[in-house]
Design a protein around this motif. Structure first.
Motif, PDB file in Angstrom:
ATOM      1  N   GLY C 597       9.984  -4.008 -12.957  1.00 16.40           N
ATOM      2  CA  GLY C 597      11.474  -3.684 -13.150  1.00 16.40           C
ATOM      3  C   GLY C 597      12.421  -3.542 -11.895  1.00 16.40           C
ATOM      4  N   ALA C 598      11.640  -3.814 -10.947  1.00 19.78           N
ATOM      5  CA  ALA C 598      12.510  -3.895  -9.676  1.00 19.78           C
ATOM      6  C   ALA C 598      11.877  -5.094  -8.562  1.00 19.78           C
ATOM      7  CB  ALA C 598      12.303  -2.267  -8.796  1.00 19.78           C
ATOM      8  N   PRO C 599      12.399  -6.145  -9.077  1.00 22.38           N
ATOM      9  CA  PRO C 599      11.702  -7.264  -8.326  1.00 22.38           C
ATOM     10  C   PRO C 599      12.148  -7.386  -6.965  1.00 22.38           C
ATOM     11  CG  PRO C 599      13.385  -8.080  -9.839  1.00 22.38           C
ATOM     12  CD  PRO C 599      13.167  -6.330 -10.202  1.00 22.38           C
ATOM     13  N   GLU C 600      13.259  -6.659  -6.434  1.00 16.19           N
ATOM     14  CA  GLU C 600      13.560  -6.816  -5.229  1.00 16.19           C
ATOM     15  C   GLU C 600      12.542  -6.059  -4.184  1.00 16.19           C
ATOM     16  OE1 GLU C 600      15.114  -4.958  -7.336  1.00 16.19           O
ATOM     17  OE2 GLU C 600      15.280  -2.967  -6.638  1.00 16.19           O
ATOM     18  N   LYS C 601      11.843  -5.032  -4.972  1.00 20.16           N
ATOM     19  CA  LYS C 601      10.802  -4.262  -4.228  1.00 20.16           C
ATOM     20  C   LYS C 601       9.397  -5.201  -4.346  1.00 20.16           C
ATOM     21  CE  LYS C 601      11.310   0.457  -4.255  1.00 20.16           C
ATOM     22  NZ  LYS C 601      10.964   1.621  -4.778  1.00 20.16           N
ATOM     23  N   VAL C 602       9.250  -5.968  -3.236  1.00 15.76           N
ATOM     24  CA  VAL C 602       8.288  -7.089  -3.181  1.00 15.76           C
ATOM     25  C   VAL C 602       7.510  -7.199  -1.997  1.00 15.76           C
ATOM     26  CG1 VAL C 602      10.182  -8.653  -2.534  1.00 15.76           C
ATOM     27  CG2 VAL C 602       8.020  -9.393  -3.670  1.00 15.76           C
ATOM     28  N   LYS C 603       6.317  -7.682  -1.993  1.00 13.93           N
ATOM     29  CA  LYS C 603       5.768  -8.030  -0.826  1.00 13.93           C
ATOM     30  C   LYS C 603       4.867  -9.258  -1.030  1.00 13.93           C
ATOM     31  CE  LYS C 603       6.149  -4.296   1.905  1.00 13.93           C
ATOM     32  NZ  LYS C 603       7.186  -4.359   3.229  1.00 13.93           N
ATOM     33  N   THR C 604       4.987  -9.917  -0.123  1.00 16.67           N
ATOM     34  CA  THR C 604       4.194 -11.468  -0.289  1.00 16.67           C
ATOM     35  C   THR C 604       2.872 -11.356   0.286  1.00 16.67           C
ATOM     36  OG1 THR C 604       4.818 -12.183   2.020  1.00 16.67           O
ATOM     37  CG2 THR C 604       6.720 -12.373   0.352  1.00 16.67           C
ATOM     38  N   ILE C 605       2.173 -12.117  -0.328  1.00 16.98           N
ATOM     39  CA  ILE C 605       0.680 -12.100  -0.041  1.00 16.98           C
ATOM     40  C   ILE C 605       0.642 -12.076   1.584  1.00 16.98           C
ATOM     41  CG2 ILE C 605       0.537 -14.751  -0.201  1.00 16.98           C
ATOM     42  CD1 ILE C 605      -2.150 -12.132  -1.035  1.00 16.98           C
ATOM     43  N   GLN C 606       1.545 -12.881   2.215  1.00 15.74           N
ATOM     44  CA  GLN C 606       1.455 -13.093   3.669  1.00 15.74           C
ATOM     45  C   GLN C 606       1.551 -11.656   4.229  1.00 15.74           C
ATOM     46  OE1 GLN C 606       3.021 -15.280   1.890  1.00 15.74           O
ATOM     47  NE2 GLN C 606       1.797 -17.066   2.037  1.00 15.74           N
ATOM     48  N   GLU C 607       2.594 -11.118   3.935  1.00 14.90           N
ATOM     49  CA  GLU C 607       2.938  -9.697   4.317  1.00 14.90           C
ATOM     50  C   GLU C 607       1.777  -8.819   4.117  1.00 14.90           C
ATOM     51  OE1 GLU C 607       7.508  -9.179   3.926  1.00 14.90           O
ATOM     52  OE2 GLU C 607       6.314  -9.106   2.175  1.00 14.90           O
TER      53      GLU C 607
END
Lengths: 289, 166, 789
Positions: C597-607
């Motif tokens: 519900g908050a797609p802006e709160k995201v971490k990429t696999i690289q991170e």
């Protein structure tokens, strides 16, 4: 697979080559395209002590029509034959054959002279030359002699070329009139030696009467074979399906194939029968075209 | 019996000592250390050893090194100039190789094929590579790869490289 | 269309990613075994027997040792001093490394010549003088079982005949009862010919023993490097070569197809010589040696029977096999399966009664029985069932496509228990055949054929609808010499989010460097382009049983997915920590975790990977690595529907494959381009035994076609333009739903071609022909029937 050791020279002139051949006699072998000789040496079926490489000798590679003959230098590569304009337009029998000889790389090396001089009834040019009634020039320090193709093949891997001699040119009388030729062989897969192969050159007059016929057979006889009786059936006659059938039957009877992995004797005779019919028809089609 | 020969391989001149019987493929692979040219058979049947000798594709397992004296040889190592050669690109884009063993010979044969026939039909390609055995690919994609390279070398748009499924 | 979950940039499953391994192969930078040249390296060549069966009276090495450059000649007597003259086979039989007194097949190793270069070694080989006393060879496997046949393996104590083993499966009595009572019974005697993988690269090795370190590095053409290392350690541990002192490296392999699974005597001799002289020893066989001495494949004589109703309902099958193994059982099967997985031979059809039995015999031919692009004798089984099904259709007068449609196991009946005990995982046979029929325009072809027949023209349509069984295998049943047939993956992701992964398998052209990377990309969202794949070095790769029998995707591919999922779980924990939410609040999409519900709160696999090295939660192990050894719960059951159309010349009987449509179902597809390439290649390898290839021996055991001039590997001219397609029925038990595909076409093509040819010739009353079917064989058959003069 590695050949046994040998000595080697690549003379720049025919005279030098003759002198080397005279010096080394039976122990010497001529290296032209090398694609029959080198495999045999790698398998150590042949271990010549001396190789005379004739590839640097000028004047042995040409395709030209001259004085009523198509002249082919002995060192002419199969590829050169295949790509020659005069061959493509007038002698499709050669392009039929060369497409079926080994493969493109081998044809870049393999020579027409070598294909004949090897004396192998499995090679394709012998039958073609028989059908075309070629004459073969054989040279030595004593000069050049001309041998009709009918007298060229002696026996198993034996030809009129003696150890001190070199096959230098093949001459084919230019056929006149309504004429056509063709070659085909059955092979187990592309590049294989023939199960059976048939070469035909035919000329007919306006009335459809055969004025020239040459039929050569590949790999169905210990030596390359001209189907003489088949030719006789057609020569001077109006060519009919019946006569072609008879000619084919004679060819299948007159050859003497041996059994191998490609088939038994009866099968090969049967295939000669089929092929002679088909190739005469194809040559006739070309004559009419 | 040893002889000295001079050959120009991929534009570079080399003088090496060989036995009269040394096969060209061994000189290329073992003396010049160009191991991209392979050996797959003894009978000039497979074409893995194909190189260009003075521009013509030949099977280097059936040519003596001394026969190459003074001549030019091109091997797969010399094919890529500015990036991959169109044929190399064609093989990659069209999955024209699996194990890679026949590939150098196949490529060198195709170089001459396209030089003589820049726009070959499928049939012409199949006959043109009939001296090269591939045990992996079933040849479909090798044909496509050569067609792709032909188009590219003719300056035409290259065909799609997506696999075509029925 | 294949749907992809990942972007092209990530190139997970379903993308036709171009192969990562190609650049080196295309530029002549592959590293095959014969490319390896070590300082001081010696070369080995092998003296071979001209006889199929002979006593060795003497071996004179004097002249050979006098050849400049030759430094040693090794015989069986030399090896006997170290107890190395015999070795075990994978089937717990025994095989000579070098003979001390008897040779058992033509081209068997007799002595080895060691020299400073390969030319001297060959000269030395020519100079070794061996005196033989030839004996009457036993070549025909049926004659080998006759009471007066000489006992070939007299080296085995108490052996009184040439019988090796008996095997059976199914209900014998019920099958017999069924056959006695059935309306219709058909029967054909078939031979699946002795053939050879003939990969374009032959076999070879460089054995490099370092005396100072007491360490052996063995570069060799092997599909199973780890198993080889264990075998070396077991055999040579007593001389100090314990497992940690042995490193097996399988470099680039120029085609394997099962032929590079066995241990050949040449490898063992090279190791022994290197061990004794302390120098590297190279042995690379030439093509003739490869064809004449390395393990053959197939050579099953099968009596196949089918029982059914007049209406065309299949009720049961009975197969009886005679397996010619040559002089030793050097097959490469899982240890408990002497006939491999032949019991898949009940096929794609719904019936409940079957019985199969096999007997194996010794003959004076090369040993083997390798799984040539085949999951252990499946090719033989599929040929038998698909041929006899056509025969049955012919008998009841039903179109073979229709008969198959009426007898297929239904999609909803999976998992399906076969009468020989397998549980087929999934399949949709009706869909596959329908797609094949629609593609080839089957009905139109039958109309055309009817027209042609009126004019005496020979046109045939052949079908094969096969079920494969691959992915050996579950540890409950599957082992090789006791080692369970799991396989492994180890993934290590570096701080910047790029990875290296290592596997217990070994590609020989299948494209593992690309497809494994795609599996990991699918699971982790790291672009496949940034995932380096390594295999083939026992010092670095995790243990596994290798690549053969279409097992890489079902086993190691599954291991890759499971290992990657372990890492994704770890990434999730790190994401929860960094985003300060609970794991349940996170959602995954390829390459990133985000808060529901908050797609802006995201971490990429690289991170997340970076954090695993720089900012991991307290209490969590640092780093980002995972290993998995995958033990499959079941095998996978790929299937296919193939239709072949042939035209046969009615005078020369030359056969032209006009069309060939192959619809495969290998479950979920990792890389469509590679799958299609595998199918193309396998089809040509199926065409080969169907029409061209067979190792032929005369009655004295001499091989008659031991070079590529007569062993007819198809070129681009013989090979037709293949048409391929697929249906997708995922494996329910496999982590990524994949099944394996490499062998399906080799297995499925021969009966499709044979059925087409027999169909073309059926107006002449032909009901069966053994492969390879050649123009000559057709001519002989028709001649024997009196059809032609």
């Amino acid at each position: 697979m590695i050949p046994a050791p040998f000595d080697y020279a690549a003379p720049a002139t025919l005279a030098e080559a003759f002198s080397l051949l005279e010096q080394h006699g039976d122990e010497a072998k001529i290296l032209a395209g090398g694609h029959s000789l080198i495999p045999m040496m790698k398998l150590r079926f042949a271990s010549p002590e001396f190789l005379v490489d004739i590839n640097n000798i000028p004047g042995l590679s040409h395709i030209k029509e001259e004085n009523g003959y198509l002249k082919i230098g002995a060192l002419t590569r199969e590829t050169e034959l295949d790509e020659s304009e005069v061959i493509r337009s007038k002698y499709p029998i050669f392009t039929d054959a060369s497409k079926l000889i080994a493969d493109p790389q081998v044809r870049n090396m393999g020579t027409v002279g070598g294909n004949i001089a090897h004396g192998d009834a499995a090679n394709d040019h012998p039958a073609v030359m028989l059908a075309l009634r070629a004459e073969v020039d054989i040279s030595s320090s004593e000069g050049t002699r001309s041998v009709p193709i009918d007298e060229f093949f002696y026996g198993f891997y034996m030809t009129a070329v003696q150890p001190h001699e070199i096959l230098t040119e093949i001459r084919i009388p230019i056929p006149n009139g309504k004429t056509g030729n063709a070659y085909h062989k059955l092979e187990r897969k592309v590049g294989d030696y023939a199960t059976a192969g048939v070469a035909v050159q035919i000329t007919i007059d306006d009335a459809g009467v055969c004025t020239y016929i040459g039929i050569g057979l590949t790999n169905v006889n210990p030596v390359p074979l001209r189907a003489v009786r088949s030719e006789e059936v057609l020569l001077g006659q109006k060519v009919t399906d019946e006569l072609i059938k008879e000619a084919a039957k004679y060819a299948s009877e007159d050859c003497n194939p041996s059994e191998d992995l490609r088939g038994d004797e009866a099968y090969k005779r049967s295939m000669v029968n089929v092929l002679v019919k088909r190739i005469i028809h194809k040559a006739l089609e070309r004559a009419h075209a | 019996m040893k002889k000295q020969i001079t050959v120009t391989v991929n534009g570079e001149q080399h003088t090496v000592e060989v036995e009269t019987r040394t096969l060209l493929v061994h000189t290329i692979r073992e003396q010049l250390r160009l191991t991209g040219t392979h050996i797959g058979c003894d009978t000039s049947s497979c074409g893995a050893c194909t190189v260009l000798l003075d521009g013509k594709s030949i099977k280097s397992c059936t040519v003596l090194s001394i026969q190459a004296d003074g001549k030019e040889i091109s091997t797969v190592e010399g094919l890529a100039k500015d990036g991959l050669h169109p044929l190399q690109e064609g093989f990659k884009e069209n999955h024209g190789l699996h194990c890679g063993f026949c590939t150098p010979g196949m490529l060198m044969r195709a170089v001459e094929l396209l030089e003589k026939n820049p726009n070959p039909t499928e049939e012409e390609i199949r006959w043109g590579i009939s001296g090269n055995l591939c045990r992996c690919t079933g040849y479909n994609n090798i044909v496509k790869a050569i067609q792709y390279a032909g188009a590219k070398m003719r300056g035409e748009e290259t065909p799609s490289t997506e696999p075509e499924f029925v | 269309m294949i749907r992809c979950k990942t972007s092209k940039e990530i190139s997970g499953m379903g993308h036709s990613m171009k192969r990562k391994e190609d650049d080196r192969f295309l530029q002549g930078k592959g590293n095959y075994v014969d490319d390896i040249q070590l300082p001081g390296m010696l070369h080995m060549d092998i003296v071979r027997s001209p006889y199929a069966y002979a006593k060795i009276k003497s071996i004179n090495t004097e002249a050979a040792l006098a050849v400049p450059g030759v430094i040693a000649v090794v015989t069986g007597k030399d090896l006997e001093q170290y107890n190395l003259h015999w070795m075990p086979t994978l089937m717990s039989d025994t095989q000579m490394v070098l003979p001390t007194d008897t040779v058992m097949y033509q081209s068997q190793e007799v002595a080895a010549v060691i020299a400073t270069d390969r030319y001297a070694a060959r000269d030395g080989r020519e100079a070794v003088m061996v005196e033989y006393e030839p004996m009457k060879a036993v070549v025909d496997p049926y004659k080998a079982l006759e009471p007066d046949a000489p006992v070939l393996r007299s080296d085995k104590e108490g052996k009184t005949d040439n019988h090796i083993w008996h095997w059976e499966v199914g209900d014998k009595d019920a099958t017999e009862k069924l056959f006695n009572e059935a309306d219709v019974v058909v029967k054909e005697q078939m031979h699946i010919p002795r053939i050879h993988v003939s990969s374009i690269e032959t076999c070879g090795c460089v054995a490099d023993y370092d005396k100072v370190e007491n360490h052996l590095t063995m570069y060799m053409t092997t599909q199973a490097p780890h198993a080889i290392r264990t075998v070396i350690a077991l055999v040579a541990g007593h001389v100090g070569l314990t497992e940690e002192k042995v490193r097996v490296i399988s470099p680039d392999i120029g085609g394997g197809f099962g032929g590079k699974v066995p241990v050949y005597p040449g490898y063992v001799i090279a190791i022994a010589v290197s061990f004794l002289v302390g120098k590297p020893v190279k042995w690379v066989e030439d093509r003739s040696e490869n064809l004449q001495a390395d393990s053959f494949a197939r050579d099953y004589h099968i009596t196949a029977e089918m029982a059914g109703t007049k209406e065309g309902k299949i009720l049961g099958t009975r197969f009886k096999i005679l397996a010619d193994h040559g002089y030793t059982d050097a097959a490469a099967n899982p240890s408990k399966f002497p006939t491999g997985l032949f019991s898949i031979g009940t096929g794609s059809y719904d019936y409940g009664t079957a019985y199969m039995e096999a007997d194996a015999v010794y003959t004076n031919k090369p040993p083997g029985g390798v799984a040539y692009r085949c999951s252990f004798r499946v090719t033989e089984a599929v040929h038998a069932i698909e041929r006899i099904t056509d025969r049955f259709a012919m008998e009841v007068g039903k179109d073979p496509a229709q008969l198959r449609m009426e007898n297929f196991i239904k999609k909803e009946d999976f998992p399906w228990k076969s009468p020989t005990g397998w549980e087929y995982d999934s399949g949709d046979y009706h869909a596959g055949l329908k797609l094949a029929m629609d593609t080839v325009e089957y009905d139109k072809l039958r109309v055309e054929q009817a027209e042609k027949r009126k004019n005496g023209e020979l046109m045939g349509i052949g079908i094969s609808t096969f079920t494969e069984i691959v992915g050996a295998g579950p540890s409950k049943d599957f082992d090789i010499l006791g080692i369970k047939m799991f396989d492994s993956a180890e993934i290590r992701v570096h701080p910047t989010g790029k990875a290296i992964a290592r596997f217990g398998t070994k590609s020989q052209g299948q494209g593992h460097e690309t497809t494994y990377a795609q599996i990991i990309a699918e699971e982790l969202g790291i672009p496949a382009a940034h995932i380096q794949i390594e295999e083939g070095d026992t010092d670095t790769a995790p243990y596994g049983l290798g690549t053969y029998a279409s097992r890489s995707t079902p086993t190691a591919g599954a291991a890759a997915a499971v290992a990657a999922r372990k890492l994704r779980d770890k990434a999730k924990k790190i994401a929860a920590y960094l985003l300060e939410v609970s794991e349940e609040d996170l959602e995954w999409e390829p390459g990133k975790f985000f808060v529901k519900g908050a797609p802006e709160k995201v971490k990429t696999i690289q991170e997340l990977v970076f954090a695993a090295y720089t900012n991991h939660p307290q209490g969590m192990e640092a780093g980002f690595e995972a290993t998995h050894y995958y033990d499959p719960p079941n095998l996978t059951f790929p299937s296919g529907a193939y239709i072949c159309v042939v035209d046969i010349d009615k005078e020369t009987f030359e056969i032209k494959v006009r069309r060939f449509v192959a619809i495969d179902d290998c479950g979920n597809i990792i890389n469509p381009m590679i799958v299609q390439g595998q199918v193309h290649g396998g089809l040509t390898q199926g065409l080969a035994p169907a029409m061209y290839e067979e190792l032929i021996y005369d009655e004295d055991g001499n091989i008659l076609n031991g070079t590529l001039m007569d062993y007819l590997v198809p070129t681009a001219v013989e090979s037709p333009s293949w048409e391929t397609g697929h249906t997708v029925t995922p494996s329910p038990h496999h982590p990524i739903g994949a099944k394996g595909v490499g062998e399906s076409p080799t297995v499925g093509a021969p009966p499709a071609i044979a059925n087409a040819i027999v169909d073309a010739l059926s107006p002449y009353g032909i009901t069966h022909m053994d492969i390879p079917i050649t123009p000559y064989k057709i001519w002989k058959t028709l001649k024997a029937k009196g059809v032609i003069e």
